[in-house]
Enzyme design. Sequence first.
Site, PDB file in Angstrom:
ATOM      1  N   GLY A  13       0.819  -1.192   0.000  1.00 33.78           N
ATOM      2  CA  GLY A  13       0.000   0.000   0.000  1.00 33.78           C
ATOM      3  C   GLY A  13       0.861   1.253   0.000  1.00 33.78           C
ATOM      4  O   GLY A  13       2.033   1.221   0.390  1.00 33.78           O
ATOM      5  N   CYS A  14       0.281   2.365  -0.418  1.00 29.39           N
ATOM      6  CA  CYS A  14       1.047   3.613  -0.502  1.00 29.39           C
ATOM      7  C   CYS A  14       1.422   4.141   0.883  1.00 29.39           C
ATOM      8  O   CYS A  14       2.588   4.476   1.133  1.00 29.39           O
ATOM      9  CB  CYS A  14       0.277   4.665  -1.299  1.00 29.39           C
ATOM     10  SG  CYS A  14      -1.414   4.960  -0.732  1.00 29.39           S
ATOM     11  N   TYR A  15       0.449   4.189   1.797  1.00 23.85           N
ATOM     12  CA  TYR A  15       0.782   4.619   3.163  1.00 23.85           C
ATOM     13  C   TYR A  15       1.813   3.693   3.809  1.00 23.85           C
ATOM     14  O   TYR A  15       2.790   4.177   4.399  1.00 23.85           O
ATOM     15  CB  TYR A  15      -0.474   4.655   4.032  1.00 23.85           C
ATOM     16  CG  TYR A  15      -1.361   5.861   3.872  1.00 23.85           C
ATOM     17  CD1 TYR A  15      -0.858   7.161   3.992  1.00 23.85           C
ATOM     18  CD2 TYR A  15      -2.725   5.718   3.652  1.00 23.85           C
ATOM     19  CE1 TYR A  15      -1.688   8.271   3.869  1.00 23.85           C
ATOM     20  CE2 TYR A  15      -3.560   6.819   3.535  1.00 23.85           C
ATOM     21  CZ  TYR A  15      -3.047   8.096   3.644  1.00 23.85           C
ATOM     22  OH  TYR A  15      -3.874   9.186   3.533  1.00 23.85           O
ATOM     23  N   THR A  58       4.159   1.952   2.509  1.00 23.18           N
ATOM     24  CA  THR A  58       5.502   2.122   1.945  1.00 23.18           C
ATOM     25  C   THR A  58       6.258   3.225   2.666  1.00 23.18           C
ATOM     26  O   THR A  58       7.383   3.023   3.151  1.00 23.18           O
ATOM     27  CB  THR A  58       5.413   2.420   0.440  1.00 23.18           C
ATOM     28  OG1 THR A  58       4.876   1.281  -0.235  1.00 23.18           O
ATOM     29  CG2 THR A  58       6.786   2.738  -0.134  1.00 23.18           C
TER      30      THR A  58
END
Length: 336
Positions: free
Chosen positions: A143-145, A147
Amino acid sequence: MIEVGIIGASGYTGGELIRFLMKHPDVDIVAATSRKFDDEPVYKVHPNLRDCELKFKNIEPSKLEADLVFTATPHGASMKIVPELIDKNIRVVDLSGDYRFESTEIYEKWYGFKHSNPLNAVYGLPEINRKEIKHADLVANPGCYPTGAILACLPIVSENLADNIVVDSKSGVSGAGVNPTDTTHYPNCSDSVSPYAVTTHRHGPEIQEKLSKYGNSKVSFTPHLVPVIRGIMTTVHGFLTSDVSPEYIHELYKEFYDGEPFVRVLEKGESPRMSSVRGSNNCHIGCFEIDENGRLVVASSIDNLVKGASGQAVHNMNLMFGFKETESIDNIGLHP
């Protein structure tokens, strides 16, 4: 040369995948799928890709022939597609959340779906799983968060320097996807900062599960929506259990990420910026300050659509096929 397909190519992450793969010397994009835009030129949806000659095609996954497929599909949809591809000996990088968790029970609790097709996948954060990614048939893109959060936390968790960590993240609106909602409609999100899912965001348990392999820190996570297009700024508050100096912490991070092609450890006291990583696959980590109460502050910045999604997916592909790690994703950030 490998042949690559993109399922769900009309969204933001699909557009970014095409942008990077168009200039990859070892990749031929053989399919960019979309039901809604069947037979439309790619540039009609992604106007920055004017030089792309591809057209979207409504192709069933079972009809795809490729060496690797990126599944840029919604949560809950990938689990219906990925096993079919794996059965055809097609390697997969999945950008949904369907295969990020080792525990099916945790996935079902936080995503609200019954997982119909569990498979073994490698968590696609190259900084921790590089060796495993190289040999994987299925890579679950993080997920972006998570990372930005995991990279900001890893060194202190690995050294057991903090029992409790609070992760405060702020994301641009593109993280919500291409379809607007009441929350992401411009008049509702412009000139405002809004916390949401303050204790219940599904990326919180993803962060905790991955960090728990490296230490016993308890992680609390709260996201915010900020009125920018792309980028994530993550501020980590680590409540230290050891008497260490900011200089020690700074050196710890420099040594931990030495040689990593996409992690930049800034000078002590220097703060990362969203604009410095915009459009790039870089993660900038900075601050490294400790207050009089023993609270360590570390901050990271990434582009949520690149290091937080498509750039990282291409990085994983490069590892899986033995290409140069930085091939086609070594862009410099766009500032201002």
